[in-house]
Structure formats: structure tokens, C-alpha cells
Design a protein around this motif. Sequence first.
Motif, PDB file in Angstrom:
ATOM      1  N   GLU A  70       0.773  -1.100   0.055  1.00  0.00           N
ATOM      2  CA  GLU A  70      -0.016  -0.017  -0.116  1.00  0.00           C
ATOM      3  C   GLU A  70       0.813   1.236  -0.106  1.00  0.00           C
ATOM      4  OE1 GLU A  70      -2.985   0.188   3.248  1.00  0.00           O
ATOM      5  OE2 GLU A  70      -3.946   1.790   2.317  1.00  0.00           O
ATOM      6  N   PRO A  77      -0.672   7.196  -8.867  1.00  0.00           N
ATOM      7  CA  PRO A  77      -2.135   6.908  -9.288  1.00  0.00           C
ATOM      8  C   PRO A  77      -2.132   5.745 -10.470  1.00  0.00           C
ATOM      9  CG  PRO A  77      -1.275   8.899 -10.516  1.00  0.00           C
ATOM     10  CD  PRO A  77      -0.470   8.568  -9.460  1.00  0.00           C
ATOM     11  N   ARG A  98      -8.042   5.582  -8.623  1.00  0.00           N
ATOM     12  CA  ARG A  98      -8.647   5.018  -7.467  1.00  0.00           C
ATOM     13  C   ARG A  98     -10.001   5.251  -7.603  1.00  0.00           C
ATOM     14  NH1 ARG A  98      -3.526   4.806  -4.239  1.00  0.00           N
ATOM     15  NH2 ARG A  98      -2.263   4.338  -5.866  1.00  0.00           N
ATOM     16  N   GLN A  99     -10.736   4.558  -6.890  1.00  0.00           N
ATOM     17  CA  GLN A  99     -12.073   4.954  -6.317  1.00  0.00           C
ATOM     18  C   GLN A  99     -12.120   4.516  -4.937  1.00  0.00           C
ATOM     19  OE1 GLN A  99     -15.195   2.251  -7.760  1.00  0.00           O
ATOM     20  NE2 GLN A  99     -15.978   3.738  -9.013  1.00  0.00           N
ATOM     21  N   GLN A 101     -11.452   3.617  -1.495  1.00  0.00           N
ATOM     22  CA  GLN A 101     -10.411   2.668  -1.005  1.00  0.00           C
ATOM     23  C   GLN A 101      -9.737   1.881  -2.127  1.00  0.00           C
ATOM     24  OE1 GLN A 101      -9.066   2.379   2.206  1.00  0.00           O
ATOM     25  NE2 GLN A 101      -9.967   4.391   2.481  1.00  0.00           N
ATOM     26  N   ASP A 102     -10.483   1.519  -2.934  1.00  0.00           N
ATOM     27  CA  ASP A 102     -10.270   0.657  -3.880  1.00  0.00           C
ATOM     28  C   ASP A 102      -9.341   1.171  -5.237  1.00  0.00           C
ATOM     29  OD1 ASP A 102     -11.508  -0.957  -2.670  1.00  0.00           O
ATOM     30  OD2 ASP A 102     -13.408  -1.232  -3.913  1.00  0.00           O
ATOM     31  N   TYR A 103      -8.568   0.541  -5.958  1.00  0.00           N
ATOM     32  CA  TYR A 103      -7.981   0.737  -7.150  1.00  0.00           C
ATOM     33  C   TYR A 103      -8.977   0.503  -8.564  1.00  0.00           C
ATOM     34  CZ  TYR A 103      -4.231   0.591  -3.940  1.00  0.00           C
ATOM     35  OH  TYR A 103      -3.262   0.830  -2.756  1.00  0.00           O
ATOM     36  N   PRO A 110     -13.129  -2.138 -10.225  1.00  0.00           N
ATOM     37  CA  PRO A 110     -12.519  -1.700  -9.139  1.00  0.00           C
ATOM     38  C   PRO A 110     -11.813  -3.063  -8.697  1.00  0.00           C
ATOM     39  CG  PRO A 110     -14.622  -1.791  -8.488  1.00  0.00           C
ATOM     40  CD  PRO A 110     -14.837  -2.142 -10.169  1.00  0.00           C
ATOM     41  N   THR A 112      -9.829  -4.378  -4.651  1.00  0.00           N
ATOM     42  CA  THR A 112      -9.399  -3.854  -3.715  1.00  0.00           C
ATOM     43  C   THR A 112      -7.904  -4.163  -3.196  1.00  0.00           C
ATOM     44  OG1 THR A 112      -9.772  -6.144  -2.432  1.00  0.00           O
ATOM     45  CG2 THR A 112     -11.717  -4.581  -2.670  1.00  0.00           C
TER      46      THR A 112
END
Lengths: 335, 503
Positions: A70, A77, A98-99, A101-103, A110, A112
Motif C-alpha cells: 500500500e 495513481p 482510484r475509487q 479505498q479501491d483501485y 474496481p 481492492t
Amino acid sequence: MRWPWQQLREAGIVGMNARNGHYIARYNERRLYPLVDDKLQTKRLAVEAGISVPELYGTLYTEHDVRALEGLLAPHPNFVIKPAHGAGGEGIVVVRGRQGQDYLRASGAPITLGALSHHVSNILSGMFSLGGLPDQAMIEYCVDFDPVFAPITHHGVPDIRTLVFRGVPVCAMVRLPTRESDGKANLHQGAVGAGIDLHSGRTVGGVHHNYPVSHHPDTGAVLADFPIPHWPRLLELAARCYELAPLGYLGVDVVLDRRYGPLVLELNARPGLSIQLANGRGIGPVLQRVAALPQIPEDPLDRIRITVPDFDAARAAAEAPGAQVDAELAREFYF
Amino acid sequence: MRLPAVAWLAAALCIVAAAMIYAKVAWVGLPLKPDATSAVWTVEARASFYAQGNVKARLALPSNPPGFEVLDEDFVVRDFGLAEELDGGQRYALLSARRVAGPQALYYRLSVNPDDTPGSAREAFPGYPKVPDYPELFQPAIDTLLKDVRGRSADIASFARQLILRLNTSSDPAVQLLRDEATTPEARARQVVDILAGARIPARVVHGLELRHGVLEGRLKPWLEVHNEQQWLAFNPETGDMGRPENFLVWQVRPGRLLTVENGESADLRFSVRRAEPRAVDLARQLDSPLAKLSLLGLPLHVQNVYTVLLMVPFGALLVVLLRNVVGIRTFGTFMPVLIALAFRETELLWGCVLFTGVVAVGLALRFWLEHLKLLLVPRLAAVLVLVILLMLLLSIASHRMGFERGLSVALFPMVILAMTIERMSIVWEEHGPQDAIVQGLGSLAVAATAFIVMSQPLLQHVVSLFPEVLLILLAATLLLGRYTGYRLSEYWRFRSVWMGKG
């Protein structure tokens, strides 16, 4: 009536057995394979040789490192996670944004952090490596691909595969992702391959699932006569990769980045044969011609001149003041 | 044109092999083709036990087995003293040794020739048996059964036949009670003997070996014999049919254990069977010629049987080379199909394919479910392996319950190979789509089936066991194929756009 094998031979088609027996076994020394099979090593060598490659953000070696994932991803990004020993584009995850907490994956789905970590663990345990050996996971710059290919591609990053034999570029194609290939530039997975004329740097029609096509199956754009930007630089880059890994039969995969221009993505010691279909001609004659040369020039540009005699003129044209405008115009035209 | 070194090597190998084969055929007289008409069966009994101290072993031996002519018999007993004894028509070998310790293996080898001339000699009559005291529970059932049967039979043979039939098919609850009492074929046969004694008809349970080529761990089978005051008549204890199974070698005619060992533990007796050429057997007996020693004939029988299988593996390997490099079929794992083909030897082709497909399909479904648990590679592989073994066990139990013994042989599948196949198939499925995975799976199965068919050719088996140098020719072919750089058949399809429509 001529037999199919006579016709294939006359067309200069090289089959899998001939590729393995005549070219890979003879010109690719086994001790050099690790240089290209290990993408970390390829990258290090390329950086040393001054060949442009996507920047490496970090490497994860052990299960313990996965906890640092993380933090490692925080400043970027966009990034790509790939196995250092992956084959055939397996195990590559592309994240663009990102969205919460997710990528966000390239497809827009998305993913996690947990799922990403699990994917990294899979890479480390050797799920995607040849022979299932423990592997490393690389996190690198996500190519911001040049929109020049937008009309003839569906999502994903198109890449340009050049076949370099004894350091001489002999054949090239651009691999265009389709909806079917899910953004991957892999012909086996349904991407379209379009051959490139080495002299002009323009595409010459395409192949989809081993069959000639003239239009992209998703966008409907014409595949032929599309000018590849930076073509002379691209050829030079491909030819110079021979110094980096002196494999006689080498596939060089290059992507075009909006900011950095051509970047070498990876090298392949066992490049496939579909490039012949993409170009509509076999590579047998040109391979035999290069194989017959008693000596191969040391200068990469001299090597290019073996198959592209008017390379200097092409390069001068490409570097001439109006050339970039031409490319811009071509882009406008295709949009 | 200069030939490459590999061509010379291949030619040299072929010449050496051809010369050896020629010498064996011309000078030693080994037959090139299996002789279907006359055959010699060689049976080997291997008694093994763990000895402690002064050991005495007693092994039951066949004597004048009906339907066979004994050609030869011999023992390999090393330090053991050997004596024979005859006890009520049953022959025994007595083997004894002083102060031995550790594992022991004793061999008895017997060569027999099928002999259809019926024995004319009158067989000794054992005397009328005493009427046994049946348990009170069964007495009424047996009485009615005997009365019934007596009314429907003309002589001893038809009496025995009717009795077995009624015992096995009658829906009378009293007879069913009797039937439930005896569950194994052995107990069934003993029960019939017991009931026949109630009618004072002498009968016995004999044990014999069904001769089948290549048996490695044969077991004796019980059979029923009834004496009609002239000779012993054989009956199937299950169906009442008269006669013996084909190639049934009667081994033991007296009740009691086949092998007893004093001062020895974990005694075990195994039978191996081979069908051989009469001439090959002659040769094995002499074994003077050094050429003949270069075949399987000099080895112990069970080792010969193992090698008969092993020597076929190169044929499977050559086939894989052909199918992959010349035809271009894609398979999971290089030699996985050969191992599956070896398993097919026990399951037979059709059931092998069904069982293989079943295990892989269910395993694949379970593997996809495991995917949700996000396991690491090696634990996941181990989990798939455990699931595969459980699956095989379930299949065996289910098929046994349904009285379908073929399903039991699923246990012979190489489970590690199955687990790896499932893992690789699931990865191909995810990365390249179901089509690729199924095409490669079917490709593997097709190669395995073809390899099985090739590897079970009797002619090939015969040739390779008498002339193992055939493998040199195989090696030469493999070397030459290793230099084949022509197109694969599948490439004519792949590159069809180049030649189609131009012809």
C-alpha cells in the motif's frame, strides 16, 4: 495442383519445428535466457545501456514485502504489477486511478487492496512463472499510451513487436487489443496483429485469429497504411536490444508513450510465428539471407541497413522539421 | 549431400538392433510373431515372510491340475531345505531352515500347457460324508430345500446344480436367511458343501488361479467340486453352471491355509502369471546362449511382468513426440498422457476415459471454488491433491455400492498428475478462456487413448519382450524426429490463409 507444404515453403513460412530447430536452438544460447526471462534483469541491463524502459517503482521479493504494498503504491495513481518471470502476458494487472479505498483496473473494474495483495502473493509463489518457481513482483510505470493508435484499438496498450535476428530487425507488427482480448496485446487471446513495412513504417493489413482481416473488429477502422510514429527510433531501439541480450532470435516489444516516446517493454527469446501472417509473408527468406552473412556489423544502424537500405533517408525525413506535423496530421485524419 | 551426425547415429542404432533381432530369430529360433495356437503358461508363486529363528514353511502345491499338463516346475529357495509331502490328495512343499532372521522370499515356478484330453482315470472316492448337525435356525430351511431339490433332479450333477440355483434365487424367506449367512463367494461355496453333506453327497471347495497374461498379484478363486462316485465335477458356486472357468488352474483341493509359516511373521503369497511361447520357454530353460540372456526370459516372473509394461512406455513416448511435433496436438504436460494411458491398462479404455473426464471435471469445479479462498500456490496444489484423492475414493465407494467393480480401478490413476492437470487446466481456463482449456484437455485425452491402444498391441508386447533391442530402433526414430523441422499438420490449418484459395 501444388501441395500445401510446397505453397507454405514457397511463401517462406517458418513453422514451429523450424523455428525451434533452425533458429532458437542454433542462435539462442541457453545461458542468456535468464536475461530476458527475468524482466528485472532485462530492465537493469536496459537502463545501463541507455535504452528507454518504463520506470521501475519497486520490487516485492517475499511474502513479508506484500505488507508494504500500500505504501509503495501511494505516490502513484497509475501503475502496473507484473511477475518478473511471467510469460505470454500472464499475471499482469494494470491500475489506472482510484475509487475511494479501491483501485481501478484498466477495464474500469474496481479491485481492492486485498485482492491486489493476493495477486502479488500468487506472483511470488510462482503461479505465473515458467516452471512454477518462486518469483518477484515488479511494480512499474503504467505506460500512458500515445493516443495515435486509438482509432485502431479497443482499450489496452497496443505494442510493437519487432523480430530481431542476429541483431538485424527482420520483421515487425503492431499488436492491437480488441474487446475479445480484454485489453491485452496477445494474439492468442484475440488481439489483432498488423504487419509493418520496415521501410515506410506503415502498417500492411492485419491478422485476427490466424486469418487476414482488413478492419479492426471493434472499431471498424482500416488496418492498412497506418503510419507508426517514431518509426526510425523504434527500429534503432529494437536493433540495440541485441547488445543488451545477444540472443540471435529475439522478439522486442516496444510501446509508445505519450511523453517518453518508444519504451522497451520486454524481450522475448521465443517469439511466435503469427508475425508472418500479420505481414502476409513468411520470414524464411529474410532469415536465411541474414543467416548467410559471414559477419554482422557492430553498429546497430549498420545492421538496420541490411534489411532497410534507405534507413538514413527515412530517419532524415522523420527528423525533418515538418515530420512531427505530418504525424499530427495523420492522427487528426484518423480521429 | 552430407548427412547430419544424427542420421548416422540413427542408422547405426537400427543396424545394431536389426543384427541382434536377426541373430535371435535365425540362430536361437525366437519367434517374431506370437503363436496363438499353443501357449505355455508360467505361474510363479512368491512366498514372503519375516523369519525369526528356526523356520518351517508349508506351501500348498497343485498336483495333476485338470485341463493342464505340467511341463516343468522348480523352486528358488536358497538356504532352505526342501521336502514334499502328500496329504489327502493335496501336495505340499515343506521348506525349513535353521536360525534365519529377516525378510525371506521363496519362489515356486510352474509351467503348464493346456491339455484338453479328459482324464479317464477314475478319481478316488472320498466316501460318503456324515450328515452335519445344522443350527436350529437353519434346519427347517435346509430340510425343505433338500426335499425340493431331490424331487427335481435325476442324478448327482443335476442335484448339485438345482441346489445352487435354488439357494441363490429362491425368494423363500427361510432360504434368504441362509443366503444372508454366507456373503463371500468362499462362504457360499462352503455352505453348498455343507448342505450337500445333508444329502450325503461328497463335495469340496477347491481353490484355483485364473491364468491371464501379465497378472502381477493374482489371488486364488474358490470353486465347487462334487464327486459323482466316478470323478469330481466342477460347478460355479454362484450360478450352478457346470465346468470350470477358462484357464482355471486348480491349486488347492483340501481346505486349510495355502501357506503356513512357523516362526515367521506377515506371511504373504502372491501369484504372477505369464503366457509364453513354447520355444521361448525351452530357451529360458537352457539359457546357454548369451543372446537369449538379452531378453526378459532370465528374470523372475513378476519382474518380467513389470518390464512388459515398462518396455511399452517408449512406444507411448514416441507417439507423444509424433502427435506433438508432427501433428501438433496440444496437451497438458509432456508425458502426462502416457501415464494416464498406463492407468487405462487397468480401467480399460472406455471407463478410463469416463473416469478421467469425471475426476478432472469435478476437480476443476472444486478448484474454481478454491479460487475464492485466495490460497497460495503450493497449499492450493496440495488442497487439489487431497480433493482428487477424496474424489477417487468416493467414486470407488459409489461404484462398489452399485456393484460396478470397474470403478474401483480409478485408484490406479496417477493422482499427482491428475492434480497438476487440474491446476494447469484451471489456469489456462482463466487466462485463455474455456475453449483453449477444453481443447487441450481433449487433446491430452485423445493422446492418452491413442497411446493406450498402441501400448496394448499384443504383437508389440510380444516383440519387445523377446527383442528389447527394438527400443534401439525406437530411439533412432526419436532422434530423427528430434531433427524434423518441417511443418506440423496443425500449421497447415494455422497458415491456411497462405495456401487456401491459391491452389
